[in-house]
Design a protein around this motif. Structure first.
Motif, short mmCIF file in Angstrom:
data_model
loop_
_atom_site.label_atom_id
_atom_site.label_comp_id
_atom_site.label_asym_id
_atom_site.label_seq_id
_atom_site.Cartn_x
_atom_site.Cartn_y
_atom_site.Cartn_z
N ALA A 77 6.13 -70.14 40.37
CA ALA A 77 6.89 -68.37 41.13
C ALA A 77 6.40 -67.01 40.11
O ALA A 77 6.38 -65.53 40.42
CB ALA A 77 8.60 -68.57 40.76
N LEU A 78 5.76 -67.84 39.04
CA LEU A 78 4.81 -66.53 38.11
C LEU A 78 3.77 -66.22 38.89
O LEU A 78 3.45 -64.70 38.16
CB LEU A 78 4.84 -66.55 37.05
N THR A 79 3.54 -67.04 40.16
CA THR A 79 2.70 -66.53 41.02
C THR A 79 2.89 -64.91 41.78
O THR A 79 2.11 -63.86 41.50
CB THR A 79 2.15 -67.43 42.15
N LEU A 80 4.26 -65.13 41.40
CA LEU A 80 4.18 -63.47 42.69
C LEU A 80 5.02 -62.89 41.62
O LEU A 80 4.05 -61.00 42.05
CB LEU A 80 5.91 -63.93 43.57
N VAL A 81 5.11 -62.83 40.36
CA VAL A 81 5.03 -61.73 39.68
C VAL A 81 4.03 -61.18 39.29
O VAL A 81 4.06 -59.78 39.32
CB VAL A 81 5.52 -62.09 38.24
N ALA A 82 2.93 -62.05 39.12
CA ALA A 82 1.24 -60.86 38.89
C ALA A 82 1.25 -60.32 40.35
O ALA A 82 0.66 -59.37 40.54
CB ALA A 82 0.75 -62.02 38.54
N ALA A 83 0.86 -61.82 41.28
CA ALA A 83 0.15 -61.25 42.37
C ALA A 83 1.31 -59.48 43.49
O ALA A 83 -0.29 -59.03 43.67
CB ALA A 83 0.35 -61.95 43.60
N VAL A 84 1.97 -59.32 43.42
CA VAL A 84 2.32 -57.68 43.99
C VAL A 84 2.50 -57.03 43.18
O VAL A 84 1.85 -56.04 44.14
CB VAL A 84 4.25 -58.65 43.85
N PRO A 85 2.22 -56.68 42.52
CA PRO A 85 1.94 -55.87 41.39
C PRO A 85 0.15 -55.37 41.58
O PRO A 85 -0.12 -54.35 41.88
CB PRO A 85 2.22 -55.64 39.99
N VAL A 95 4.31 -50.03 43.73
CA VAL A 95 5.24 -51.44 44.21
C VAL A 95 6.62 -50.54 44.36
O VAL A 95 7.40 -49.15 43.88
CB VAL A 95 5.67 -52.46 43.31
N ALA A 96 6.61 -50.51 45.66
CA ALA A 96 8.21 -50.22 46.20
C ALA A 96 9.56 -51.13 44.95
O ALA A 96 8.96 -51.66 45.11
CB ALA A 96 7.91 -50.63 47.72
N ALA A 97 10.05 -50.22 45.21
CA ALA A 97 11.67 -50.84 45.21
C ALA A 97 11.78 -51.79 46.28
O ALA A 97 13.05 -52.78 44.85
CB ALA A 97 12.77 -49.34 45.26
N THR A 98 11.74 -52.35 47.27
CA THR A 98 12.34 -53.49 47.83
C THR A 98 11.49 -54.27 47.05
O THR A 98 11.98 -55.37 47.10
CB THR A 98 12.21 -53.35 49.27
N GLU A 99 10.09 -54.19 47.24
CA GLU A 99 9.34 -55.45 46.57
C GLU A 99 9.73 -55.80 45.24
O GLU A 99 9.67 -57.33 44.78
CB GLU A 99 8.06 -55.03 46.44
N TRP A 100 10.43 -54.34 44.70
CA TRP A 100 10.42 -54.43 42.83
C TRP A 100 12.01 -55.67 43.21
O TRP A 100 12.16 -57.25 42.15
CB TRP A 100 10.96 -53.79 42.07
N ARG A 101 12.79 -55.82 43.54
CA ARG A 101 14.37 -56.38 43.70
C ARG A 101 13.94 -57.66 44.44
O ARG A 101 14.20 -58.98 43.56
CB ARG A 101 15.27 -55.30 44.56
N GLY A 102 13.11 -57.96 45.80
CA GLY A 102 12.63 -58.43 46.26
C GLY A 102 11.92 -60.08 45.01
O GLY A 102 12.22 -60.92 45.38
N THR A 103 11.24 -59.49 44.11
CA THR A 103 10.70 -60.64 43.22
C THR A 103 10.67 -60.32 42.12
O THR A 103 10.70 -61.86 41.70
CB THR A 103 9.50 -59.79 42.90
N LEU A 104 12.29 -60.30 41.43
CA LEU A 104 13.22 -60.64 40.75
C LEU A 104 13.79 -61.78 41.37
O LEU A 104 14.59 -62.17 41.16
CB LEU A 104 14.07 -58.77 39.87
N ALA A 105 14.82 -61.06 42.34
CA ALA A 105 15.60 -62.31 42.93
C ALA A 105 15.07 -63.59 42.74
O ALA A 105 15.57 -64.23 42.57
CB ALA A 105 16.24 -61.70 44.72
N THR A 106 13.63 -63.46 43.60
CA THR A 106 13.22 -64.81 43.57
C THR A 106 12.69 -65.13 42.31
O THR A 106 12.80 -66.76 42.66
CB THR A 106 11.83 -64.53 44.86
#
Length: 308
Positions: A77-85, A95-106
């Motif tokens: 899951a750390l891949t997602l943390v780095a890849a989205v930004p 990074v959109a607010a929805t992306e931050w919330r989705g990444t945080l929840a995942t």
């Protein structure tokens, strides 16, 4: 450094490499360079992403030597943390607010899955029959997921990629543990399982390349969700791995799965990056919006009003 800490450190390095590769693949997909295998093989950027994926896979394989599947896979899951930004920065946007919330929840959900998953270094390995069974079942499910030709099938291809990666990880652990015990790396079982690892690893990368045509966040989140769940199932059914904490551990893992699913749903609702629309073409026969003034007549020249 104990085995668990070493496995976590290797997973961190692997996640960064996978994130960089995912961003590169997503850019290729958006640019239309991933329409065929021939186009990919002739693209230098794709080979760079393939090298990053290979390096990440090697680090991941090393982590599987020291940690169980139920521990190593959720750390993806750390891949997602780095890849989205990274992907947002590469696109020149925030990074959109929805992306931050989705990444945080995942990531939170997969973290909850990780808590009851820690355990001793792996000891059991797949037999050749079990490896063939895992490979056949995974291949069948992948065929079902990708059978329908649908341009909006990104999440189905992402699920198939996650399953392929999970199978590759389970098979890789068998090779790593068997070789680490001082056994022969050239035995029939190890060589056969190693070939299956290559097939599923390459297949997972190609499936993720197809999934990224619809963006980066949601497909990558689905990959990172399907991968640990499938790997945990393999580990618990065939390798004797168990969640720690008994009933409380199971409830914690279930809560983590729900939170991660919520994060994926949020990432699928992220609005696409707006693209500038071209200027409208002039309508035939319509007057132009601006006309230059007519040049002034020279002094002394006759104008139509002076003619008789």
């Amino acid at each position: 450094m104990n085995a668990t800490a070493l496995a976590v450190a290797l997973c961190l390095a692997s996640a960064v490499a996978y994130a960089a590769a995912a961003v590169a693949q997503e850019r290729l997909a958006r640019a239309g360079a991933a329409r065929s295998a021939r186009a990919l093989l002739g693209n230098g950027a794709w080979w760079w992403s393939a090298v990053l994926n290979a390096a990440a896979a090697l680090l991941h394989a090393a982590a599987l030597r020291y940690g169980p599947l139920t521990l190593v896979q959720p750390l993806g899951a750390l891949t997602l943390v780095a890849a989205v930004p990274l992907g947002a920065r590469g696109s020149g946007r925030r990074v959109a607010a929805t992306e931050w919330r989705g990444t945080l929840a995942t990531v939170t959900g997969l973290g909850l899955l990780l808590l009851p998953a820690s355990g001793p270094a792996p000891d059991d390995t797949l037999t050749l029959v079990e490896a063939l069974a895992v490979s056949g079942t995974t291949a069948a499910v992948i065929l079902v997921l990708t059978a329908v030709k649908d341009p909006r099938s990104g999440l189905r291809h992402a699920t198939a990629s996650g399953l392929a990666s999970a199978a590759a990880s389970a098979l890789t652990q068998t090779v790593a543990v068997a070789g680490g015990r001082g056994g022969s790396l050239f035995s029939f079982r190890v060589v056969a399982v190693g070939l299956l690892v290559v097939v599923f690893a390459v297949g997972g990368m190609l499936l993720s390349q197809r999934a990224y045509r619809g963006g980066l966040g949601a497909p990558l989140a689905v990959v990172n969700l399907a991968n640990p769940l499938a790997a945990a199932a393999i580990g618990m059914v065939l390798l004797g791995e168990r969640l720690q904490g008994g009933a409380a551990g199971v409830l914690l893992a279930a809560a983590g799965a729900l939170a991660a699913a919520r994060g994926v749903l949020l990432l699928t609702r992220t609005p696409p990056v707006p693209t500038p629309s071209p200027a409208p073409a002039p309508v035939p026969g319509s007057a132009p919006a601006f006309t230059a003034p007519a040049p002034a007549a020279p002094r002394g020249a006759l104008t139509p009003a002076h003619h008789r």
